[in-house]
Design a protein around this motif. Structure first.
Motif, short mmCIF file in Angstrom:
data_model
loop_
_atom_site.label_atom_id
_atom_site.label_comp_id
_atom_site.label_asym_id
_atom_site.label_seq_id
_atom_site.Cartn_x
_atom_site.Cartn_y
_atom_site.Cartn_z
N PHE A 41 0.63 -0.75 0.11
CA PHE A 41 0.09 0.24 -0.02
C PHE A 41 0.80 1.26 0.05
O PHE A 41 1.93 1.20 1.00
N TYR A 46 -3.37 0.25 -3.74
CA TYR A 46 -3.30 -0.96 -3.12
C TYR A 46 -2.41 -1.78 -4.38
O TYR A 46 -3.05 -1.62 -5.12
N ASP A 60 -6.81 3.27 -3.22
CA ASP A 60 -7.86 2.63 -1.38
C ASP A 60 -9.70 3.51 -1.96
O ASP A 60 -10.81 2.67 -1.28
N GLY A 108 -3.31 1.55 5.79
CA GLY A 108 -2.77 1.70 5.01
C GLY A 108 -1.02 2.45 5.05
O GLY A 108 -0.33 2.05 4.72
N SER A 112 2.51 0.36 4.32
CA SER A 112 2.97 0.89 3.99
C SER A 112 5.03 0.40 4.56
O SER A 112 5.87 1.39 3.24
#
Length: 171
Positions: A41, A46, A60, A108, A112
């Motif tokens: 992400f 994504y 997203d 998210g 990441s």
């Protein structure tokens, strides 16, 4: 203290590889469904490996829900985390887990971080992971890699979002 708890929980999530390797059902806002493994992400997008469609990048904002095919996401994560239920910390971590797991933006950010070099260094360090898995905050606070993680902007952002959620709940 919130930053410490968030960093601790983020390491648990990343170490458990919550999303990696498991095929998820991704429901899009238009009603369509994609089955695939969430690989990463980054900046609101994504990356998903789907057997049918190959590698996809999905914003997203176009996703309604991400569902595990075996059990709900929270159940999967709960099974992978250490059991702190017999401690005062356990109640706080369960509350924190709920806040984090039910917030798509925070998750998210956590996803990441899985490619971040500072996080990778921590995930490779068996002493740090051992301290996290045993809930040894004293050792973590004396660990230079963990201290560096506490100053990471993403961890600060996660802690701020969680604190804001707590403020809203207490109003």
């Amino acid at each position: 203290m919130m930053k410490l708890k968030c960093a601790f929980f983020v390491i648990l999530l990343c170490y458990g590889s919550v999303f990696a390797g498991e095929v998820r059902q991704i429901e899009l806002n238009d009603g369509s469904v994609i089955f695939g493994e969430i690989v990463s992400f980054n900046e609101g997008v994504y990356t998903v490996n789907s057997g049918s469609f190959g590698t996809l990048e999905i914003e997203d904002t176009k996703i309604r829900a991400i569902i595990s095919n075996e059990v709900t996401s929270n159940e999967t994560i709960t099974e992978q985390l250490p059991d702190f239920s017999n401690s005062v910390l356990g109640t706080e971590l369960q509350s924190l887990q709920s806040k984090i797991m039910n917030d798509k933006n925070i998750m998210g950010t956590i996803m990441s971080l899985q490619n971040d070099p500072d996080f990778q260094a921590i995930l490779q360090d068996t002493d740090t992971i051992g301290a996290v898995m045993s809930g040894d905050f004293k050792t973590l606070l004396n660990n230079p890699k963990f201290k560096k993680l506490l100053d990471h902007q993403a961890v600060k952002d996660i802690a701020k979002e969680v604190e804001e959620k707590e403020e809203i709940e207490t109003e």
